[in-house]
Design a protein around this motif. Structure first.
Motif, mmCIF file in Angstrom:
data_model
loop_
_atom_site.group_PDB
_atom_site.id
_atom_site.type_symbol
_atom_site.label_atom_id
_atom_site.label_comp_id
_atom_site.label_asym_id
_atom_site.label_seq_id
_atom_site.Cartn_x
_atom_site.Cartn_y
_atom_site.Cartn_z
ATOM 1 N N PHE A 31 -0.647 -4.946 1.380
ATOM 2 C CA PHE A 31 -1.354 -3.675 1.269
ATOM 3 C C PHE A 31 -2.035 -3.257 2.567
ATOM 4 N N CYS A 32 -1.984 -4.117 3.595
ATOM 5 C CA CYS A 32 -2.592 -3.743 4.871
ATOM 6 C C CYS A 32 -1.958 -2.436 5.371
ATOM 7 N N GLY A 33 -2.793 -1.541 5.814
ATOM 8 C CA GLY A 33 -2.320 -0.253 6.310
ATOM 9 C C GLY A 33 -2.266 0.824 5.246
ATOM 10 N N ALA A 34 -2.564 0.476 3.990
ATOM 11 C CA ALA A 34 -2.469 1.470 2.915
ATOM 12 C C ALA A 34 -3.503 2.584 3.088
ATOM 13 N N VAL A 49 6.449 4.433 -0.803
ATOM 14 C CA VAL A 49 7.530 4.703 -1.758
ATOM 15 C C VAL A 49 7.059 4.530 -3.202
ATOM 16 N N PHE A 50 6.418 3.412 -3.501
ATOM 17 C CA PHE A 50 6.060 3.121 -4.886
ATOM 18 C C PHE A 50 4.786 3.818 -5.350
ATOM 19 N N GLY A 51 3.868 4.120 -4.446
ATOM 20 C CA GLY A 51 2.629 4.794 -4.819
ATOM 21 C C GLY A 51 2.856 6.125 -5.527
ATOM 22 N N PRO A 52 3.653 7.028 -4.938
ATOM 23 C CA PRO A 52 3.893 8.306 -5.621
ATOM 24 C C PRO A 52 4.637 8.160 -6.947
#
Length: 148
Positions: A64-67, A91-94
């Motif tokens: 998750f670094c950089g999220a 990609v997976f967040g949306p």
């Protein structure tokens, strides 16, 4: 995920099916993440953010670094920078956000007795396998991003 067999019902009557607490939890994490990204973006040269404990103690990047930087880049409309910071979450967040947003919208519209939309009903076994596959993907990504 499948939709219920019921169709759309205008002016629904009767009890409203409660919203799954997991949906609220994922929604809270998403809203909180974008709030942190907004603070990071608005802080200018201070670049206020939440430090990663793994990175701070070992120097390694977690999956998750950089999220936060990715979400801040999205808020400024910089898709290329967002991809650079964390492509997996990009990609997976949306995808997860759309599913959660639909569940919240369907529940809210039914709650105000406007319209009853079919709810997403994930097959428990498919959901379990999906979560395991996503966890494996995140572990593989976390290892791969530290190899260079």
């Amino acid at each position: 995920m499948t939709l219920t067999q019921q169709g759309v019902v205008l002016r629904p009557q009767g009890p409203v099916e409660p919203l799954d607490r997991r949906v609220l939890g994922v929604a809270a994490v998403g809203v909180g993440g974008f709030a942190l990204a907004a603070i990071y973006q608005l802080s200018g040269s201070l670049q206020l953010g939440v430090p990663c404990l793994l990175h701070a103690t070992t120097g390694l990047n977690c999956p998750f670094c950089g999220a936060t930087r990715m979400a801040a880049a999205l808020l400024r409309g910089d898709l290329d920078a967002a991809w650079h910071f964390n492509p997996v979450v990009l990609v997976f967040g949306p995808l997860i956000g759309v599913a959660v947003g639909y569940q919240l919208l369907a529940w809210a519209l039914e709650r105000v007795r406007l319209v009853k939309l079919p709810r997403l009903r994930p097959n428990p076994r498919a959901l379990d396998w999906s979560i395991k596959a996503l966890a494996v993907l995140l572990v593989v990504y976390g290892v791969a991003r530290n190899l260079n």
